[in-house]
Design a protein around this motif. Structure first.
Motif, PDB file in Angstrom:
ATOM      1  N   LYS A   1      44.657  41.584  38.585  1.00 32.90           N
ATOM      2  CA  LYS A   1      45.802  40.846  38.047  1.00 32.90           C
ATOM      3  C   LYS A   1      45.809  39.401  38.533  1.00 32.90           C
ATOM      4  O   LYS A   1      46.089  38.483  37.757  1.00 32.90           O
ATOM      5  CB  LYS A   1      47.104  41.555  38.445  1.00 32.90           C
ATOM      6  N   ARG A   2      45.499  39.190  39.805  1.00 32.87           N
ATOM      7  CA  ARG A   2      45.465  37.819  40.336  1.00 32.87           C
ATOM      8  C   ARG A   2      44.355  37.003  39.682  1.00 32.87           C
ATOM      9  O   ARG A   2      44.553  35.833  39.339  1.00 32.87           O
ATOM     10  CB  ARG A   2      45.274  37.851  41.859  1.00 32.87           C
ATOM     11  N   PHE A   3      43.196  37.621  39.517  1.00 32.19           N
ATOM     12  CA  PHE A   3      42.080  36.918  38.894  1.00 32.19           C
ATOM     13  C   PHE A   3      42.421  36.530  37.457  1.00 32.19           C
ATOM     14  O   PHE A   3      42.184  35.392  37.023  1.00 32.19           O
ATOM     15  CB  PHE A   3      40.830  37.800  38.924  1.00 32.19           C
ATOM     16  N   CYS A   4      42.974  37.470  36.701  1.00 34.66           N
ATOM     17  CA  CYS A   4      43.333  37.190  35.308  1.00 34.66           C
ATOM     18  C   CYS A   4      44.400  36.096  35.224  1.00 34.66           C
ATOM     19  O   CYS A   4      44.347  35.241  34.336  1.00 34.66           O
ATOM     20  CB  CYS A   4      43.819  38.458  34.612  1.00 34.66           C
ATOM     21  N   ALA A   5      45.340  36.115  36.150  1.00 35.05           N
ATOM     22  CA  ALA A   5      46.376  35.082  36.161  1.00 35.05           C
ATOM     23  C   ALA A   5      45.769  33.704  36.356  1.00 35.05           C
ATOM     24  O   ALA A   5      46.194  32.727  35.724  1.00 35.05           O
ATOM     25  CB  ALA A   5      47.402  35.386  37.256  1.00 35.05           C
ATOM     26  N   ARG A   6      44.742  33.607  37.220  1.00 30.92           N
ATOM     27  CA  ARG A   6      44.078  32.322  37.434  1.00 30.92           C
ATOM     28  C   ARG A   6      43.382  31.825  36.166  1.00 30.92           C
ATOM     29  O   ARG A   6      43.303  30.619  35.933  1.00 30.92           O
ATOM     30  CB  ARG A   6      43.061  32.432  38.580  1.00 30.92           C
ATOM     31  N   LEU A   7      42.895  32.746  35.368  1.00 26.91           N
ATOM     32  CA  LEU A   7      42.200  32.358  34.139  1.00 26.91           C
ATOM     33  C   LEU A   7      43.148  32.194  32.952  1.00 26.91           C
ATOM     34  O   LEU A   7      42.726  31.763  31.879  1.00 26.91           O
ATOM     35  CB  LEU A   7      41.135  33.404  33.767  1.00 26.91           C
ATOM     36  N   GLY A   8      44.399  32.551  33.152  1.00 23.11           N
ATOM     37  CA  GLY A   8      45.349  32.470  32.049  1.00 23.11           C
ATOM     38  C   GLY A   8      45.293  33.656  31.109  1.00 23.11           C
ATOM     39  O   GLY A   8      45.730  33.572  29.958  1.00 23.11           O
ATOM     40  N   LEU A   9      44.758  34.786  31.595  1.00 25.57           N
ATOM     41  CA  LEU A   9      44.675  36.009  30.800  1.00 25.57           C
ATOM     42  C   LEU A   9      45.863  36.910  31.104  1.00 25.57           C
ATOM     43  O   LEU A   9      46.177  37.150  32.276  1.00 25.57           O
ATOM     44  CB  LEU A   9      43.377  36.764  31.102  1.00 25.57           C
ATOM     45  N   THR A  10      46.509  37.414  30.080  1.00 26.33           N
ATOM     46  CA  THR A  10      47.607  38.357  30.244  1.00 26.33           C
ATOM     47  C   THR A  10      47.051  39.763  30.311  1.00 26.33           C
ATOM     48  O   THR A  10      46.337  40.204  29.400  1.00 26.33           O
ATOM     49  CB  THR A  10      48.590  38.265  29.064  1.00 26.33           C
ATOM     50  N   VAL A  11      47.328  40.481  31.389  1.00 25.05           N
ATOM     51  CA  VAL A  11      46.835  41.845  31.553  1.00 25.05           C
ATOM     52  C   VAL A  11      47.722  42.809  30.779  1.00 25.05           C
ATOM     53  O   VAL A  11      48.950  42.793  30.908  1.00 25.05           O
ATOM     54  CB  VAL A  11      46.788  42.241  33.039  1.00 25.05           C
ATOM     55  N   ILE A  12      47.075  43.658  29.984  1.00 24.82           N
ATOM     56  CA  ILE A  12      47.788  44.687  29.225  1.00 24.82           C
ATOM     57  C   ILE A  12      47.266  46.044  29.674  1.00 24.82           C
ATOM     58  O   ILE A  12      46.052  46.271  29.715  1.00 24.82           O
ATOM     59  CB  ILE A  12      47.573  44.517  27.713  1.00 24.82           C
ATOM     60  N   ASP A  13      48.169  46.925  30.020  1.00 23.18           N
ATOM     61  CA  ASP A  13      47.795  48.265  30.484  1.00 23.18           C
ATOM     62  C   ASP A  13      47.439  49.120  29.276  1.00 23.18           C
ATOM     63  O   ASP A  13      48.230  49.950  28.813  1.00 23.18           O
ATOM     64  CB  ASP A  13      48.953  48.879  31.269  1.00 23.18           C
ATOM     65  N   ALA A  14      46.252  48.896  28.751  1.00 26.42           N
ATOM     66  CA  ALA A  14      45.806  49.596  27.552  1.00 26.42           C
ATOM     67  C   ALA A  14      44.293  49.506  27.446  1.00 26.42           C
ATOM     68  O   ALA A  14      43.641  48.752  28.168  1.00 26.42           O
ATOM     69  CB  ALA A  14      46.459  48.998  26.301  1.00 26.42           C
ATOM     70  N   ASP A  15      43.745  50.287  26.537  1.00 24.70           N
ATOM     71  CA  ASP A  15      42.311  50.334  26.284  1.00 24.70           C
ATOM     72  C   ASP A  15      42.051  49.717  24.913  1.00 24.70           C
ATOM     73  O   ASP A  15      42.935  49.685  24.055  1.00 24.70           O
ATOM     74  CB  ASP A  15      41.868  51.812  26.308  1.00 24.70           C
ATOM     75  N   LEU A  16      40.829  49.226  24.705  1.00 24.78           N
ATOM     76  CA  LEU A  16      40.490  48.662  23.397  1.00 24.78           C
ATOM     77  C   LEU A  16      40.648  49.695  22.294  1.00 24.78           C
ATOM     78  O   LEU A  16      40.964  49.355  21.151  1.00 24.78           O
ATOM     79  CB  LEU A  16      39.056  48.121  23.408  1.00 24.78           C
ATOM     80  N   ARG A  17      40.466  50.968  22.640  1.00 28.69           N
ATOM     81  CA  ARG A  17      40.653  52.022  21.631  1.00 28.69           C
ATOM     82  C   ARG A  17      42.113  52.111  21.191  1.00 28.69           C
ATOM     83  O   ARG A  17      42.404  52.489  20.062  1.00 28.69           O
ATOM     84  CB  ARG A  17      40.154  53.366  22.169  1.00 28.69           C
ATOM     85  N   ASP A  18      43.025  51.779  22.081  1.00 32.75           N
ATOM     86  CA  ASP A  18      44.438  51.743  21.690  1.00 32.75           C
ATOM     87  C   ASP A  18      44.653  50.674  20.625  1.00 32.75           C
ATOM     88  O   ASP A  18      45.360  50.909  19.639  1.00 32.75           O
ATOM     89  CB  ASP A  18      45.318  51.457  22.907  1.00 32.75           C
ATOM     90  N   LEU A  19      44.051  49.523  20.825  1.00 31.34           N
ATOM     91  CA  LEU A  19      44.176  48.429  19.855  1.00 31.34           C
ATOM     92  C   LEU A  19      43.548  48.814  18.535  1.00 31.34           C
ATOM     93  O   LEU A  19      44.102  48.548  17.458  1.00 31.34           O
ATOM     94  CB  LEU A  19      43.502  47.171  20.406  1.00 31.34           C
TER      95      LEU A  19
END
Length: 283
Positions: free
Chosen positions: A256-274
Motif C-alpha cells: 500500500k505504501r509503495f502504490c501510494a508513492r506511485l499514485g496507484l489506488t489499491v483495490i482489494d480485488a483480482d483482475l478476474r473480478d474486473l
C-alpha cells in the motif's frame, strides 16, 4: 464500491487511456495439455521448476532472480536460458482466460512481465509491435529488441523507422521465446536491464512519447519484492497523476505504501473480478 471503479477502469481501457500491467496471476489457469502441470509463473513456481521440482535454500527461495543467479554461477547462463526456452517454447500450454479477455478488448498497449507466448498467440491475427527486453549485450546501451508483426509473422526491426508507431504494442520486458529467445531472469540480467531502464535505454523513443499521461492497471502481481517494484516504477514513468490502480487482494502495508508513492489506488480485488471471470483453480 468496486463496481463503480471497475466501470471507470473499463471506460479507460476502451479509450486507450489505461494500460494493463500484467503479472504472474494472469497465468493461474494455464496448464499443459499432456503433462497436466501448471505453467510456472510465480516466483516460487519458477524456482521449483528451474530446480527440478525441489526447493532451494531459503535465501534463494526469496526471489526467482536470486535463484536463477545461483544456477547461472554454478552451471552458466546458458543453463538458465535453455530451461526458459524449454519451458515457454513448449506449445502444449492452454490458453489463459484473462489473455483471451484482454485480447478481446483490442487494447493499444499492454505490458506483460510474464515470459510465456499466450498473449502473442492471441494477437497473431492482428498486426502489432513487440518490444522485448534484453540484457548483457555488447556494442549498444539499448536494452530492447523491436519486432513488427504483419498479421502472419514477426520480422526484426533494425530501428523505430521500420515499425508503425501507431500499431498496438505488446511489451515483454522479461522476455519471450518467440520469435527468438531473449530473457531477463537472473540478478545479473535485472541489474543490467533495470540500470539501462532507469537511464532511458530500455524503452524505444516512440513509446516514451506515447506513454506520457497514461494511467495503468497493475494486476496479477504482488509488490513485495524490489525487482518487480523497480520494473513497475520505471516502465510507468511519466504516467498521469494519479497513475491508476493496482488490483491486489489483501494488500499488505508495504504494498500500500509503495502504490501510494506511485499514485496507484489499491483495490482489494483480482483482475478476474474486473473481467467477470471465475477464480482460477489451483493446479
Amino acid at each position: 464500491m468496486n463496481e463503480a471503479v471497475f466501470e471507470q477502469i473499463k471506460a479507460g481501457l476502451a479509450a486507450g487511456e489505461v494500460v494493463p500491467f500484467i503479472g504472474a496471476e494472469a497465468l493461474a489457469d494455464v496448464t499443459h495439455a499432456t503433462k497436466g502441470i501448471k505453467i510456472p509463473a510465480t516466483s516460487d513456481e519458477l524456482i521449483l521448476s528451474l530446480n527440478n521440482g525441489q526447493p532451494m535454500a531459503p535465501r534463494l527461495m526469496y526471489e526467482f532472480p536470486r535463484a536463477a543467479m545461483n544456477v547461472e554461477l554454478k552451471r552458466g547462463r546458458s543453463a538458465v536460458n535453455r530451461w526458459l526456452e524449454q519451458t515457454y517454447g513448449d506449445n502444449g500450454w492452454s490458453e489463459a482466460a484473462l489473455h483471451r479477455w484482454l485480447a478481446e478488448q483490442k487494447l493499444p498497449y499492454i505490458v506483460d512481465i510474464n515470459r510465456d507466448t499466450g498473449l502473442q498467440k492471441l494477437y497473431a491475427g492482428r498486426p502489432h509491435t513487440l518490444i522485448v527486453g534484453v540484457a548483457r549485450i555488447a556494442g549498444t546501451a539499448y536494452r530492447y529488441k523491436l519486432y513488427k508483426y504483419d498479421g502472419e509473422k514477426y520480422s526484426a526491426a533494425v530501428d523505430e523507422s521500420a515499425i508503425d508507431p501507431a500499431a498496438p504494442i505488446l511489451f515483454k520486458p522479461c522476455g519471450t521465446p518467440w520469435p527468438e529467445g531473449n530473457w531477463i531472469a537472473s540478478d545479473a540480467d535485472f541489474v543490467d536491464y533495470i540500470t539501462e531502464l532507469m537511464g532511458g535505454f530500455a524503452i524505444p523513443g516512440f513509446l516514451k512519447t506515447r506513454r506520457v499521461g497514461l494511467k495503468y492497471l497493475v494486476a496479477g502481481m504482488r509488490l513485495n519484492r524490489d525487482t518487480q517494484r523497480m520494473l513497475l516504477s520505471d516502465i510507468i514513468f511519466s504516467a498521469a497523476q494519479p497513475s491508476g490502480w493496482a488490483l491486489i487482494p489483501g494488500a499488505n502495508d508495504k504494498e500500500k505504501r509503495f502504490c501510494a508513492r506511485l499514485g496507484l489506488t489499491v483495490i482489494d480485488a483480482d483482475l478476474r473480478d474486473l473481467a467477470g471471470l471465475p477464480l482460477a483453480q489451483a493446479a
